[in-house]
Design a protein around this motif. Structure first.
Motif, PDB file in Angstrom:
ATOM      1  N   UNK A   1       4.487 -23.011   4.454  1.00  0.00           N
ATOM      2  CA  UNK A   1       4.352 -21.599   4.837  1.00  0.00           C
ATOM      3  C   UNK A   1       3.181 -21.456   5.817  1.00  0.00           C
ATOM      4  N   UNK A   2       2.947 -20.255   6.261  1.00  0.00           N
ATOM      5  CA  UNK A   2       1.795 -19.999   7.122  1.00  0.00           C
ATOM      6  C   UNK A   2       1.984 -20.433   8.558  1.00  0.00           C
ATOM      7  N   UNK A   3       3.231 -20.418   9.024  1.00  0.00           N
ATOM      8  CA  UNK A   3       3.538 -20.797  10.395  1.00  0.00           C
ATOM      9  C   UNK A   3       4.278 -19.626  11.047  1.00  0.00           C
ATOM     10  N   UNK A   4       3.768 -19.157  12.176  1.00  0.00           N
ATOM     11  CA  UNK A   4       4.305 -17.918  12.767  1.00  0.00           C
ATOM     12  C   UNK A   4       4.484 -18.043  14.279  1.00  0.00           C
ATOM     13  N   UNK A   5       5.370 -17.222  14.777  1.00  0.00           N
ATOM     14  CA  UNK A   5       5.555 -17.077  16.228  1.00  0.00           C
ATOM     15  C   UNK A   5       5.982 -15.638  16.493  1.00  0.00           C
ATOM     16  N   UNK A   6       6.094 -15.297  17.758  1.00  0.00           N
ATOM     17  CA  UNK A   6       6.604 -13.976  18.108  1.00  0.00           C
ATOM     18  C   UNK A   6       7.923 -14.149  18.847  1.00  0.00           C
ATOM     19  N   UNK A   7       8.711 -13.108  18.860  1.00  0.00           N
ATOM     20  CA  UNK A   7      10.026 -13.208  19.495  1.00  0.00           C
ATOM     21  C   UNK A   7      10.242 -12.067  20.459  1.00  0.00           C
ATOM     22  N   UNK A   8      11.281 -12.165  21.279  1.00  0.00           N
ATOM     23  CA  UNK A   8      11.582 -11.068  22.197  1.00  0.00           C
ATOM     24  C   UNK A   8      11.965  -9.804  21.430  1.00  0.00           C
TER      25      UNK A   8
ATOM     26  N   UNK B   1      -2.348 -24.516   6.440  1.00  0.00           N
ATOM     27  CA  UNK B   1      -1.083 -25.145   6.847  1.00  0.00           C
ATOM     28  C   UNK B   1      -1.360 -26.325   7.766  1.00  0.00           C
ATOM     29  N   UNK B   2      -2.272 -26.124   8.706  1.00  0.00           N
ATOM     30  CA  UNK B   2      -2.592 -27.220   9.642  1.00  0.00           C
ATOM     31  C   UNK B   2      -3.194 -28.405   8.888  1.00  0.00           C
ATOM     32  N   UNK B   3      -4.098 -28.116   7.946  1.00  0.00           N
ATOM     33  CA  UNK B   3      -4.714 -29.202   7.172  1.00  0.00           C
ATOM     34  C   UNK B   3      -3.676 -29.907   6.308  1.00  0.00           C
ATOM     35  N   UNK B   4      -2.738 -29.147   5.740  1.00  0.00           N
ATOM     36  CA  UNK B   4      -1.687 -29.742   4.906  1.00  0.00           C
ATOM     37  C   UNK B   4      -0.749 -30.609   5.755  1.00  0.00           C
ATOM     38  N   UNK B   5      -0.491 -30.185   6.986  1.00  0.00           N
ATOM     39  CA  UNK B   5       0.355 -31.002   7.873  1.00  0.00           C
ATOM     40  C   UNK B   5      -0.306 -32.352   8.141  1.00  0.00           C
ATOM     41  N   UNK B   6      -1.609 -32.317   8.369  1.00  0.00           N
ATOM     42  CA  UNK B   6      -2.331 -33.577   8.596  1.00  0.00           C
ATOM     43  C   UNK B   6      -2.243 -34.440   7.335  1.00  0.00           C
ATOM     44  N   UNK B   7      -2.404 -33.810   6.164  1.00  0.00           N
ATOM     45  CA  UNK B   7      -2.342 -34.575   4.910  1.00  0.00           C
ATOM     46  C   UNK B   7      -0.977 -35.258   4.764  1.00  0.00           C
TER      47      UNK B   7
END
Lengths: 51, 598
Positions: free
Chosen positions: B309-316, B194-200
């Motif tokens: 896709x492939x982007x995540x976080x956590x929540x309360x 995902x990070x590499x695709x964002x750069x692309x």
């Protein structure tokens, strides 16, 4: 590849793993309009008061 | 096309507000329209317009989503661009945060692109004990991952400007080294692909200043957390497509899980302190939306790509922690009232600020509507039973049918889009990843039920937050405890007794002055009376129920490799923390084969 630098010479940071130094300017943006009317009003008031 | 969508969506909101207002006129005019009715109708119309705006996002998303979503295959493209991955931290658990960093580096390394990315942990931690732990665990991170990529750690002496100031400090120190910066939160996780695709994508569009991903919630344990995780996984892609379709090139920035062009960000996003004292003056709290607006002011494109896709976080994991975070967001969003008049902003950016303010002001509007409804019989006085001369009185006719239509209409705007998402998921096959259409529908109905029970409690927290901000109280910047588990009944009571009291007083007043509304008010005041119990129950572990399919998401069945990798690293580190020195490197965790295939 791990970069570890001493930070004694950098006042902004401390710790033993400081960032590489390659500064980029980041000017502050204007978000608030200058209040022209109150300033003008106060100038006019002062002038009237003087007269 | 974006303009057409915007105009149609705004018209839809006005139409819905008008329809609800006309129904309300019919209902309230049973005993004659007076000024208090006009107040009620205006409050109801404004609140409905806001609900309709949320529904408009969903409808735009449903219309703009491809019917069959194809998984994009990742292609590695050559680039000389260097990217800094920024991980701002503030009193968070270092073991956990650094396990996220290690997992992302591992993911990039597996892909063979780790050398393109440098990681910078930017600490604003004020707690010396936590700071010492950060240093200690950084040694461990270096020992395990330092061979793959450059990793930096620095801690500021003063946390001036909070997170925005933290990132700005990085740019002013090291920004010239990097074409791009991926901005994360302490709990963020992203696949290397995902990070590499964002750069692309940044390379492909030189005008793109910021590209936002849609982070999905992972690692939720409680009923409340799992409901949020299901929402971000199942509904949010549709809502975000709608957002992308409506916002176009003036898209959102949510402060993390996004990539920015360093030059564009540095040129456009140096935030000043607002004149005056907090809460409306001082540092800008909800800086992300301001930064997005400033980028578009300077001609840069800001875009959200929901297909990343492939982007995540956590929540309360409980209502109390959610409300604490919401308090901070509320203050930041209300502060946008100062920023929305900044010179040169695009009209849409100003409109986005209005939306951010409305997101919190709507709660007091609903509360005022309830108060006005209870007070209306008192203020209206005795109806005129003899409007025309004659022997026979004319009794006020309460139009219960109209009231029901009104309720169905308002709730329809809330739950209608969710049901349409289930229908669309059934037709497109998306539901298969969520346990099938039956399971997805059941989980959607459960989510609607739990949201309906908790919404009146959140309404009270938001009302209090708005009132505090308007009374000049600064909420500060409390650290988010994303690992806080269940809430005991006594903790829930101390955090919400005043909500129970408000619910009881509301019902008491309604019995006394507006008995015809008691049935309707029970929908709001009922959950408020039982707020401590609901908060406690919703914070309980739902892992057993999740195993049985409650709030099942696509990631439950097919977890992301980077999430699995982080879990393995964290359990290894936490196990090792009690037995071995932290700087001792340990072998790579065993991973499922899919990790190597990405």
């Amino acid at each position: 590849m791990t970069h570890v630098r001493e930070t004694d010479s950098q006042p902004m940071t401390y710790g033993r793993h400081a960032l590489p130094v390659a500064p980029m300017a980041m000017p502050e943006q204007v978000l608030e309009r200058r209040r022209a009317r109150p300033a003008l009003f106060s100038v006019l008031l002062k002038r009237l008061a003087w007269k | 096309m974006v303009s057409v969508r915007r105009v149609l969506s705004i018209l839809f909101c006005l139409l819905m507000a008008g329809l609800v207002a006309s129904l309300a006129v019919g209902y309230f005019s049973a005993d004659g329209i007076q000024w208090i009715d006009a107040v009620r109708i205006v409050l109801l119309a404004a609140s409905t317009a806001w609900l309709a705006w949320g529904a408009a996002y969903a409808f735009n998303g449903l219309l703009s989503s491809p019917f069959r979503e194809r998984k994009q295959s990742f292609e590695l493209t050559p680039t000389s661009a260097r990217t800094a991955v920024l991980v701002p931290v503030y009193n968070e658990d270092p073991v956990k945060t650094f396990s996220h960093v290690a997992a992302m580096i591992g993911s990039l390394h597996t892909l063979g692109v780790a050398g393109r990315f440098d990681f910078a942990i930017l600490s604003d931690t004020r707690d010396e004990r936590v700071a010492a732990e950060e240093e200690r665990w950084f040694e461990r991170l270096q020992a395990e991952c330092g061979a793959h990529t450059a990793i930096y750690y620095r801690r500021r002496e003063q946390n001036t400007g909070k997170k925005a100031g933290n990132v700005a400090d990085f740019i002013r120190t090291s920004g010239a080294m990097y074409e791009y910066m991926i901005v994360l939160d302490a709990d963020s996780l992203m696949e290397g692909a995902t990070m590499a695709e964002m750069v692309r994508r940044m390379e492909a569009e030189p005008r793109l200043g910021l590209l936002q991903t849609l982070p999905k919630i992972v690692h939720a344990r409680s009923f409340f957390g799992r409901a949020m995780q299901f929402s971000t996984s199942y509904y949010s892609p549709v809502y975000t497509r709608g957002l992308a379709a409506l916002q176009g090139e003036s898209g959102p920035f949510w402060g993390h899980n996004a990539i920015v062009r360093t030059r564009a960000f540095a040129q456009s996003c140096g935030l000043p302190e607002l004149s005056g004292a907090p809460p409306f003056g001082g540092h800008i709290l909800s800086h992300d939306y301001v930064e997005a607006a400033l980028l578009t002011r300077n001609g840069w494109i800001v875009r959200v790509d929901p297909d990343l896709a492939g982007s995540y976080e956590e929540g309360p994991d409980n209502v109390v922690d959610f409300a604490k975070r919401d308090r901070r967001w509320c203050q930041g969003n209300l502060q946008h009232g100062r920023v929305m008049v900044a010179p040169g902003l695009k009209p849409w950016s100003r409109f986005v600020f209005v939306q951010n303010i409305m997101a919190y002001v709507t709660s007091p509007l609903w509360a005022l509507f309830i108060i006005a409804s209870i007070a209306a019989p008192l203020l209206k006085g005795v109806p005129d039973y003899f409007p025309e001369p004659g022997l026979f009185p004319v009794f006020p006719r309460v139009e219960q049918g109209l009231a029901l239509t009104l309720l169905v209409g308002v709730f329809g705007l809330l739950i209608g889009p969710k049901l349409l998402i289930v229908l669309r998921g059934a037709l497109s096959g998306v539901n298969d990843a969520f346990g099938g259409t039956g399971r997805a529908l059941l989980n959607t109905l459960t989510e609607i039920l739990s949201t309906s029970l908790l919404a009146p409690i959140m309404l009270m927290y938001q009302c209090r937050a708005v009132m505090e901000v308007f009374l000049g109280m600064d909420g500060g910047w409390p650290a988010t405890d994303r690992e806080a588990g269940s809430v005991s009944l006594s903790e829930a009571w101390s955090a919400s007794w005043w909500i129970s009291a408000t619910g009881l007083v509301t019902l008491g007043l309604a019995f006394q002055f507006a008995p015809e509304y008691v049935g309707w008010l029970l929908l709001v005041a009922g959950p408020q009376v039982f707020a401590p119990l609901l908060i406690q129950v919703s914070s309980r572990s739902a892992l057993d129920a999740a195993a049985a399919g409650l709030f099942q998401t696509a990631d439950d069945r097919d977890p992301s490799p980077v999430v699995l990798r982080q879990e393995v690293i964290l359990s290894r580190w936490r196990g090792a923390a009690q037995t071995a020195p932290v700087s001792q490197p340990v072998a790579e965790p065993a991973l499922k084969p899919a990790d190597a295939e990405q």
